[in-house]
Every structure is written in C-alpha cells, then in structure tokens.
Scaffold this motif. Structure first.
Motif, PDB file in Angstrom:
ATOM      1  N   TYR A   1      23.678   3.036  30.916  1.00 50.47           N
ATOM      2  CA  TYR A   1      22.541   2.792  30.035  1.00 50.47           C
ATOM      3  C   TYR A   1      21.570   3.971  30.081  1.00 50.47           C
ATOM      4  O   TYR A   1      21.085   4.439  29.061  1.00 50.47           O
ATOM      5  CB  TYR A   1      21.816   1.513  30.447  1.00 50.47           C
ATOM      6  CG  TYR A   1      20.561   1.288  29.656  1.00 50.47           C
ATOM      7  CD1 TYR A   1      20.621   0.762  28.367  1.00 50.47           C
ATOM      8  CD2 TYR A   1      19.322   1.651  30.159  1.00 50.47           C
ATOM      9  CE1 TYR A   1      19.478   0.592  27.619  1.00 50.47           C
ATOM     10  CE2 TYR A   1      18.171   1.486  29.420  1.00 50.47           C
ATOM     11  CZ  TYR A   1      18.256   0.952  28.145  1.00 50.47           C
ATOM     12  OH  TYR A   1      17.118   0.802  27.404  1.00 50.47           O
ATOM     13  N   GLN A   2      21.321   4.467  31.308  1.00 48.38           N
ATOM     14  CA  GLN A   2      20.392   5.592  31.448  1.00 48.38           C
ATOM     15  C   GLN A   2      20.899   6.823  30.692  1.00 48.38           C
ATOM     16  O   GLN A   2      20.155   7.471  29.980  1.00 48.38           O
ATOM     17  CB  GLN A   2      20.235   5.921  32.927  1.00 48.38           C
ATOM     18  CG  GLN A   2      18.895   6.503  33.276  1.00 48.38           C
ATOM     19  CD  GLN A   2      18.873   7.004  34.706  1.00 48.38           C
ATOM     20  OE1 GLN A   2      19.389   8.069  35.004  1.00 48.38           O
ATOM     21  NE2 GLN A   2      18.286   6.236  35.591  1.00 48.38           N
TER      22      GLN A   2
ATOM     23  N   ALA B   1      23.056   6.880  28.186  1.00 47.41           N
ATOM     24  CA  ALA B   1      23.157   6.650  26.743  1.00 47.41           C
ATOM     25  C   ALA B   1      21.782   6.526  26.105  1.00 47.41           C
ATOM     26  O   ALA B   1      21.522   7.081  25.043  1.00 47.41           O
ATOM     27  CB  ALA B   1      23.970   5.392  26.464  1.00 47.41           C
ATOM     28  N   GLY B   2      20.884   5.797  26.779  1.00 44.02           N
ATOM     29  CA  GLY B   2      19.633   5.444  26.128  1.00 44.02           C
ATOM     30  C   GLY B   2      18.457   6.313  26.490  1.00 44.02           C
ATOM     31  O   GLY B   2      17.503   6.412  25.729  1.00 44.02           O
ATOM     32  N   VAL B   3      18.476   6.931  27.650  1.00 39.06           N
ATOM     33  CA  VAL B   3      17.272   7.638  28.077  1.00 39.06           C
ATOM     34  C   VAL B   3      17.456   9.151  28.035  1.00 39.06           C
ATOM     35  O   VAL B   3      16.677   9.863  27.418  1.00 39.06           O
ATOM     36  CB  VAL B   3      16.855   7.186  29.493  1.00 39.06           C
ATOM     37  CG1 VAL B   3      15.572   7.883  29.902  1.00 39.06           C
ATOM     38  CG2 VAL B   3      16.651   5.682  29.521  1.00 39.06           C
ATOM     39  N   THR B   4      18.522   9.640  28.650  1.00 37.28           N
ATOM     40  CA  THR B   4      18.688  11.091  28.667  1.00 37.28           C
ATOM     41  C   THR B   4      19.636  11.585  27.567  1.00 37.28           C
ATOM     42  O   THR B   4      19.784  12.779  27.386  1.00 37.28           O
ATOM     43  CB  THR B   4      19.199  11.583  30.038  1.00 37.28           C
ATOM     44  OG1 THR B   4      20.276  10.733  30.448  1.00 37.28           O
ATOM     45  CG2 THR B   4      18.110  11.532  31.073  1.00 37.28           C
ATOM     46  N   VAL B   5      20.247  10.630  26.802  1.00 34.71           N
ATOM     47  CA  VAL B   5      21.121  10.969  25.679  1.00 34.71           C
ATOM     48  C   VAL B   5      22.156  12.027  26.075  1.00 34.71           C
ATOM     49  O   VAL B   5      22.236  13.104  25.498  1.00 34.71           O
ATOM     50  CB  VAL B   5      20.313  11.463  24.454  1.00 34.71           C
ATOM     51  CG1 VAL B   5      21.151  11.279  23.178  1.00 34.71           C
ATOM     52  CG2 VAL B   5      19.015  10.725  24.312  1.00 34.71           C
TER      53      VAL B   5
END
Lengths: 273, 343
Positions: free
Chosen positions: A235-236, A238-242
């Motif tokens: 999730y980190q 995919a969603g935060v650091t792309v």
C-alpha cells in the motif's frame, strides 16, 4: 457422453470469458510488468527490491507470522472440530453459525475492538496487572504479537470450517475400529484422523496462510508502521511513494509465496496418503 | 392491470424528468483532508451548494495519498479543486498537475494576509489556513510542562509518544524541528536522525492520520504527540486534560493551500469556491468550530476561541518551513526514516 462435451464447453464459455477479461488478463499484465525495464526485460526490479534490508525484514516477518498463525490455528481447530462433530446435529448447526459470525463483522470494526482489548489500559493488561501477574502494563498493541493475535482471530474460522467439513466426511466407524484394535487417543489421531483429513488441512492451511499474507487492515491498525507486512508495504509503495516497480514486485512475491505454501501442503498430504 | 402499467410508466417518466433536472446541476469535485468533515459540510459545503446551485463531492485522505491519486489520474483528472499542504502543492506543481489562478476572479484575496496570497509562487494557489506544529500532552500525567522538543526524551515518557509517520504532512517538519533543537542544520540532518533513533523506547507508534492521535489520547495509550494546530479541536473533543506546548525553539509553521487542478471543466466554479473558502463568513465559522485558523484579516475572534487557534500575533513570529526545501529532501528522509527509526 461425447454428445455432452460441446454443450459443457458452451456452458463454460461465459464464465471463462469473464474470468479471462476481468482477472487473468489485467492481473497477468500487471504482474508481468515487474520484469519490464527501461530497455528490455530482466530481474532488475527484483534485485532492487531484495537489496533493501528493510524489505527483506518485511518479507520474513510476513512469512513468519503467516506460518505461525496457520500452525496455531490448526492446533487449536482440531480439538474444537472433533468436539463439534461429536455433538448432535442441532448444536452443530448453531456452533457452525457462531464460527461464521466473526467473518461477518467488518475487519475494520474488529480491529478497533482489538485496540481497546490490547491497549496499555485495555482488558488484557488490566486483568494481568489486577491479578498480580504483571507489576505494570506491557505494550502489546503495535507489536508483532498484536498482529499475530488479530490475524489468528480473523483466520481461525477458516481453518475450523475446513476441518469440520473434512471430519464430516470421515467414516464414523474408523475411530471405533482403531480403538477396538487397541489404539490410544494419540494413535487414533496421528494414524487415523490426521491422514484422513489432510485434504481439509491443506485447504484450511492455504486459506489461512493466503489470508495472513494479504491481510491489510489488521496489520495496519494493530501493528502500525513499526510492524510493516507485505500488504502494508504494498500500500505504501502504491499509494504514498508511487513506486510502480516495487508494487509489481511485491504483488508477484506475494503470489509466488502463497503458491509455494499451497504446493508444499499439497505434496505433504499426497505423500502421506 | 392497465392502471398498474400506467402507474409504473408514470413513475418511470417522472423519475427520468427528475434526473434530467438534477443532471443539469453541475458538480464540483474537491480533494480534501477529511478531518472535521461534518463541520466543513456545515460551514462550507452546504452554504456553497446553495450559493452556486451546484453539488460538491469530496475525495478525502491525507496529502500523500491524494497526491498519488492526482498523479495517477493526470491525463484524465476527476478533481477540480485540490486542498493540499504547501509542500505537497509544490510537488503537484512539479508534476504539472495544477493551473495558475486568475486572481481577478478571487476578490477576497485582498482580505487575506500577504504571506497567504501567493505562497506557491506564480499564483498556483492561495493559502486558506496556516498552522503551527507543536506537542499536545496530557497535563494529568505529565506534571512538569513540556517547553522544548528535547523534553520528548524524558524517561517518564517511555512508550507514551505517538510520532507522525514520515509519509504524513507533519512527519518531515517534526524531523526538521528535532534536528534544529539538537543543533543540526538544513544541510546536516544527522543530529536529528540520531536523536530520533535514540527516542525509540519512548515511541509507542507512528500515526498516519490525526484522527488516530485522538483515539490514542482517548484510550489513555499516549501522553504526548506532535500534531498540527488544525487537529487541536479534535483532541479537545476527547475530554482528556490536554495542553498545547509553547516550545522555546519557537513556532514552526505550515500552510494549507487551495489550487485548481489542470484540466478541470469547472474553472469558473472552482474560482468561485476558492473565493468563498477565504471569505470572512466561512473563515469565521471555521475558526469558531476550531476547524482552521483564519488567514482573512477581517475575521474578529473572541479571545477564548483565539487562544485555541494559531492567531494573528503568532503568524508574525512563526517560521514558515521552506516548502521547496522539504520537497527536495523528502524522499531521502523517508528512506532514512524507514531504515533508522521505523523499525
């Protein structure tokens, strides 16, 4: 017989097309992109991912907790499943209903309930301190133990249901037969019940292990950033650091790990049978 | 039978007409924080919907999540207006996600403080609030008031601190503040990271949303957390005895800005919304509910309210963090944090 075959294919056609279009194709493209590099294909994304100490730690933590939950859930579920089978049909229905009940509660609500139970001022700590077992409250929340407890409660019903249905198919007389031949309880279990219910154990084990590896809410809420698991790392990324490369690598690693455990469980059950 | 058919047909036709009428109403989609949403709906959403005869839809989440979504949908944006922390807005500009504002369409801009008028440069947005980051703490558990960032290292706070995760908006500013408190500089953040690594025994967990801090305070799990002033109202709602630390290192400040997303089809409506958001009425209502500290100069607050917010006097002494600096070091800090602190 041969007449039925075209019709069978015809009946399978809609489901096959649906699965190919909405599952196999997109997931396949996504996973294969983990091998795509700026120029050509290769394993570079995997090397990058596993060259990080933090990522390896997350991977082993995930596998460790998932295996432990699978093992403990099997140990706890066997006696419970045997007990359920020995009860009358009317109680059996009620108990199975109760087993399924936790699965019907949203994992978010369930995890928040755990926050209250596992906290420094929560039920467990208050009881342990109150009864004098502990001098002062200990941190449980935001540790691996909290994630283990949360996942065990979440996944236990899956193992219990698989074992109960495996035991249902066990011929009644075999246990009595083993006993009449002089087997003690332990021998009945290891020589008769366990080999005959291995399929149930394989199914339950695969469900529990896969569930633990892919669970997001429980490790996110009960473990926090300190107890990062593959799903929360995914999730980190995919969603935060792309970080697309890491995202596809983690997904592939999750898939391969669960397939490997499934294969291991299957080969054990086949080898024994 | 016929009557039934007529009834059904009538229902279908009238609902079709109704949906047509609704369909004419325009929709403005806003990417926003989500904290205090019911109060925001009362103070901003509903009054604006009446004013513009349009519908507002929110996509909520923390800055990092929402920026990732804006990047993912760059070629086909579904957001018209983005409310972002200033260094996330800078990141959005760098990614080419924002449009410059037409300041003539935002007359209320003349009523806001100078620092809020063009904080991102080239009129890429205006600030609609500014806030300080400091320590919120339990006064019943901590008898000696906290007056410095260095007080976090007190042994009595073992396992009682929640720090913002590095990926949140407050994460990098806390690293910045700690680094400064231990004599680090912008080019040397080793003191900050070394001290934070030594703080581990005192850290219970790292939070991703301010709402998590509120529940940790409410359940007596933590005694201290660095938070943004905008979350103070939420903390007070826990009913616990809490204080806001006045730190001797000074107040560090951040801004939240509002911008228009490139590719919007509701450019006029978006300007109207921004103008509304910084208007005296909205800023006063938001301040009275402790949602956001006002940056509109014409807002007059009662002293009791002003004491709970970041106010005029403080803005003058506040040291706003350089958004471009934070943006430049963020990736490196995230990697270092994950390796040295969050394990």
């Amino acid at each position: 017989m041969t007449n039925n075959r075209p019709r069978a294919w015809l009946l399978l056609f809609p489901a096959t097309v649906f699965l190919l279009a909405v599952f196999v194709y997109p997931v396949g493209v996504f996973l294969l992109s983990s091998f795509r590099l700026e120029n050509g294909v290769g394993l570079d994304n995997y090397f990058t991912f596993f060259s990080s100490e933090v990522n390896i730690e997350v991977y082993w933590r995930t596998v460790r907790i998932a295996l432990l939950v699978t093992l403990v859930s099997a140990v706890v579920s066997y006696p419970a499943a045997l007990a359920i089978m020995q009860l009358g049909a009317q109680y059996r229905g009620l108990l199975i209903g109760l087993i399924i009940l936790p699965l019907m509660i949203s994992p978010v609500a369930r995890s928040f309930a755990w926050l209250v139970v596992l906290g420094r001022e929560g039920l467990i700590n208050k009881t342990l301190v109150g009864t004098g077992v502990l001098k002062e409250s200990i941190p449980i929340l935001y540790t691996e133990n909290a994630v283990f407890i949360g996942l065990l409660q979440l996944m236990l019903p899956l193992m219990l249901l698989s074992l109960t249905s495996a035991l249902e198919n066990l011929p009644r007389d075999v246990i009595a037969a083993a006993r009449s031949l002089g087997a003690n309880s332990l021998q009945v279990f290891t020589r008769v019940i366990l080999p005959l219910t291995r399929d149930g154990l394989t199914i339950g084990g695969t469900l529990v292990f896969t569930g633990c590896v892919t669970a997001y809410v429980t490790p996110a809420l009960l473990g926090g950033p300190r107890v990062t698991m593959l799903a929360t790392l995914l999730y980190q990324k995919a969603g935060v650091t792309v970080d697309e490369a890491a995202t596809t690598v983690i997904s592939m690693v999750m898939l391969l790990t669960t397939l490997a455990v499934n294969a291991a469980l299957k080969s054990r059950s086949r080898g024994a049978a | 039978m016929n009557k039934k058919v007529m009834l059904v047909a009538g229902a279908v036709i009238s609902s079709a007409i109704f949906s047509l009428a609704v369909g004419q109403q325009r929709t403005l989609t806003i990417s926003s924080f989500g904290l205090n949403q019911p109060l925001i709906d009362k103070n901003v959403t509903r009054p604006f919907e009446t004013l513009c005869n349009c519908k507002i839809v929110y996509e909520v989440g923390n800055n990092a999540d929402r920026l990732a979504k804006l990047i993912a949908r760059k070629n086909n944006p579904n957001i018209d207006v983005a409310l972002l922390g200033d260094y996330f807005a800078q990141a959005a500009i760098r990614e080419g996600l924002l449009d410059q504002l037409d300041t003539r369409k935002i007359p209320n801009r003349n009523q806001i403080y100078d620092f809020a008028k063009n904080p991102l440069g080239n009129d890429y947005g205006v600030a609609f609030t500014a806030y300080t980051i400091s320590l919120a703490y339990r006064t019943d558990k901590i008898s000696t008031p906290l007056t410095s960032w260095r007080d976090l290292w007190r042994p009595e706070l073992k396992g009682r601190i929640a720090l913002p995760n590095i990926t949140t908006t407050q994460g990098p500013p806390v690293v910045f503040a700690v680094n400064r408190a231990y004599a680090g500089t912008d080019s040397n953040v080793n003191p900050g990271f070394q001290q934070l690594a030594a703080l581990k025994p005192n850290i219970l967990t790292f939070y991703n949303q301010s709402s998590q801090v509120a529940s940790l305070f409410a359940q007596d799990e933590i005694w201290v957390a660095p938070i943004g002033r905008f979350a103070w109202g939420t903390m007070l709602n826990t009913g616990k005895p809490l204080a806001w630390a006045r730190l001797r290192e000074g107040q560090i400040g951040l801004m939240n800005t509002v911008s228009i997303v490139k590719g919007t089809k509701n450019e006029d409506l978006a300007h109207q919304y921004i103008n509304f958001l910084i208007s005296k009425e909205v800023q006063l209502a938001q301040a009275n509910d402790l949602v956001d500290s006002p940056i509109n100069k014409t807002v007059q607050l009662k002293p009791a309210k002003a004491a709970q917010l970041t106010t005029l006097g403080e803005f003058a002494n506040m040291r706003f963090l350089d958004a471009k600096y934070l943006l430049g070091v963020r990736d490196e800090w995230i990697a270092r944090w994950n390796k040295e602190i969050a394990r």
